[in-house]
Design an enzyme around this catalytic site. Structure first.
Site, PDB file in Angstrom:
ATOM      1  CE  LYS A 123      33.254   4.770 -27.590  1.00 10.92           C
ATOM      2  NZ  LYS A 123      32.803   6.059 -28.018  1.00 10.92           N
ATOM      3  CE  LYS A 205      30.886   1.932 -33.583  1.00  9.52           C
ATOM      4  NZ  LYS A 205      30.062   3.089 -33.371  1.00  9.52           N
ATOM      5  CE  LYS A 208      32.118  10.564 -34.942  1.00 12.59           C
ATOM      6  NZ  LYS A 208      31.668  10.159 -33.609  1.00 12.59           N
TER       7      LYS A 208
HETATM    8  P1  ATP Z   1      33.247   6.765 -31.653  1.00 15.12           P
HETATM    9  O1  ATP Z   1      34.251   6.124 -32.552  1.00 15.12           O
HETATM   10  O2  ATP Z   1      33.740   8.007 -30.987  1.00 15.12           O
HETATM   11  O3  ATP Z   1      32.588   5.795 -30.729  1.00 15.12           O
HETATM   12  P2  ATP Z   1      31.334   6.554 -33.721  1.00 15.12           P
HETATM   13  O4  ATP Z   1      32.031   6.667 -35.029  1.00 15.12           O
HETATM   14  O5  ATP Z   1      30.935   5.210 -33.278  1.00 15.12           O
HETATM   15  O6  ATP Z   1      32.123   7.302 -32.597  1.00 15.12           O
HETATM   16  P3  ATP Z   1      28.982   8.030 -32.905  1.00 15.12           P
HETATM   17  O7  ATP Z   1      29.098   9.480 -32.713  1.00 15.12           O
HETATM   18  O8  ATP Z   1      29.000   7.197 -31.680  1.00 15.12           O
HETATM   19  O9  ATP Z   1      30.074   7.475 -33.911  1.00 15.12           O
HETATM   20  O10 ATP Z   1      27.659   7.706 -33.718  1.00 15.12           O
HETATM   21  C1  ATP Z   1      26.900   8.598 -34.503  1.00 15.12           C
HETATM   22  C2  ATP Z   1      25.863   7.838 -35.280  1.00 15.12           C
HETATM   23  O11 ATP Z   1      26.498   7.076 -36.311  1.00 15.12           O
HETATM   24  C3  ATP Z   1      25.070   6.834 -34.450  1.00 15.12           C
HETATM   25  O12 ATP Z   1      23.714   6.853 -34.839  1.00 15.12           O
HETATM   26  C4  ATP Z   1      25.694   5.505 -34.789  1.00 15.12           C
HETATM   27  O13 ATP Z   1      24.787   4.438 -34.642  1.00 15.12           O
HETATM   28  C5  ATP Z   1      26.091   5.710 -36.234  1.00 15.12           C
HETATM   29  N1  ATP Z   1      27.245   4.891 -36.603  1.00 15.12           N
HETATM   30  C6  ATP Z   1      28.472   4.952 -36.040  1.00 15.12           C
HETATM   31  N2  ATP Z   1      29.296   4.065 -36.638  1.00 15.12           N
HETATM   32  C7  ATP Z   1      28.566   3.441 -37.584  1.00 15.12           C
HETATM   33  C8  ATP Z   1      28.859   2.412 -38.544  1.00 15.12           C
HETATM   34  N3  ATP Z   1      30.054   1.876 -38.629  1.00 15.12           N
HETATM   35  N4  ATP Z   1      27.878   2.003 -39.382  1.00 15.12           N
HETATM   36  C9  ATP Z   1      26.649   2.553 -39.304  1.00 15.12           C
HETATM   37  N5  ATP Z   1      26.302   3.515 -38.427  1.00 15.12           N
HETATM   38  C10 ATP Z   1      27.236   3.968 -37.572  1.00 15.12           C
END
Ligand code: ATP
Ligand code: LTN
Length: 340
Positions: A123, A205, A208
């Site tokens: 980040k 990964k 969002k």
């Molecule tokens: P950001 O993009 O803002 O970092 P994010 O999409 O990574 O957000 P988070 O809010 O950080 O999402 O994560 C919420 C939950 O979803 C966490 O438990 C995280 O481990 C899970 N998660 C996020 N992205 C993935 C993915 N690509 N595959 C599986 N689990 C995920």
């Protein structure tokens, strides 16, 4: 307070805690990696869920978009099956004890430990013009979120494993210094779906906050959009549908397909034996769209009933606040702060 909810103060069942940031439209990755498991855990555990809005401001947010993302996320969590009769669902910023315990835990966390966190490295590279102290101490707030509620398990996706290990270290460090205070929680990571990759870059990964909307499936995407995004998914120059090293794009599509259909990877591979990538991508898109359809219908209901959603998060925060306060008081006492 309903009968089910009153048990939160008695702590009779095993407990689970998790949170998710309202940092954008929730994706298929969040759903398959984490939320889907939150829903099933409700049958066995006393579940506490928060939207981690304090964490979200480590990246600059537009206030009106941020508000909208928060209410949409709460509505989507209810739509996926988070049951307010069984579980608590609240906003982290409504329970002030999170920020207070985070300060204490900051003083039990080493700079070296925080510097090793891959999420911080990722980040800070991505938001190089705003590498703020909050981004750096993010894991201490996450540890506070968890440790306030003494959960046995924390259901998350693979990417949060490192933060959970640090949480466990911080908890043990405090317990060793002051006697048993925190429960040292176990990560709960279900292998299938625990790391869904971007459709545009199978080595990153699905996220969002990805600027390329074709990289992720939003939970609110229409059937047409879902199918279009899967058709555009990056695969490889080969033409065989099999799960093996070096076929990251296909492996990702097979993982998604198997989780949403409930079939094993082997069954899925067999099903597409002799078929081309085009047919396979279309089938994955269709399977995802039909899996999401009932969730999207329920989402429409909650998004139109904001008062109901508000009532749920307000009542939950009240109960969560009582649990959190009881832990925080113990912590303050052990540290040696004068009693009020
Ligand atoms: P950001 O993009 O803002 O970092 P994010 O999409 O990574 O957000 P988070 O809010 O950080 O999402 O994560 C919420 C939950 O979803 C966490 O438990 C995280 O481990 C899970 N998660 C996020 N992205 C993935 C993915 N690509 N595959 C599986 N689990 C995920
Ligand atoms: N850091 C997590 C979100 C999060 C969380 C938590 C997850 C904040 N607090 C407590 C589990 C438990 C993320 O970025 N996915």
């Amino acid at each position: 307070m309903s009968k089910e909810r009153s048990c939160f103060m008695e702590n009779t069942k095993k407990r689970s805690f998790s949170a998710i940031q309202p940092s954008g439209t929730i994706t298929l990755g969040n759903y398959l990696g984490a939320i889907r498991n939150w829903v099933t855990l409700q049958n066995e555990f006393e579940c506490i869920f928060a939207i981690a809005d304090l964490h979200t401001i480590t990246v600059r947010q537009d206030p009106s978009v941020f508000r909208k993302n928060s209410i949409q996320l709460l509505s989507m969590l209810l739509a996926t099956g988070i049951d307010p009769e069984k579980s608590l669902l609240f906003c982290q910023s409504h329970v002030h004890q999170h920020a207070e315990l985070a300060w204490v835990l900051n003083c039990f966390t080493q700079m070296g430990e925080l510097s090793r966190m891959t999420q911080f490295k990722d980040k800070s590279a991505k938001h190089a013009n705003n590498v703020n102290a909050g981004l750096f101490t993010y894991p201490a707030l996450m540890a506070a979120d968890i440790l306030l509620y003494k959960p046995d398990v924390v259901p998350v996706g693979e990417d949060q494993k490192q933060h959970l290990e640090l949480t466990r270290d911080i908890a043990s460090r405090f317990n060793n210094a002051y006697s048993e205070t925190f429960v040292v929680p176990e990560p709960y990571i279900v292998k299938a779906g625990s790391k869904i990759m971007s459709l545009q870059n199978p080595n990153a990964k699905m996220s969002k906050s990805d600027e390329n909307v074709n990289g992720f499936i939003a939970m609110t995407d229409t059937e047409d959009v879902i199918i279009r995004k899967f058709k555009k998914a990056i695969t490889d120059s080969d033409s065989v549908i099999e799960y093996r090293e070096g076929k990251d794009g296909i492996n990702n599509l097979l993982s998604i397909y198997s989780v949403v259909t409930g079939k094993t990877i082997e069954e899925s591979v067999k099903e597409f034996d002799g078929k081309g990538y085009g047919d396979f991508k279309l089938a994955v898109g269709e399977a995802v769209a039909s899996h999401l359809k009932p969730i999207q219908q329920r989402y429409e209901y909650f998004i139109k009933n904001k008062d109901y959603v508000t009532e749920i998060y307000s009542k939950s925060a009240e109960i969560a606040g009582k649990i959190a306060e009881s832990t925080l008081r113990k912590v303050y006492k052990k540290i040696g702060f004068l009693q009020k």
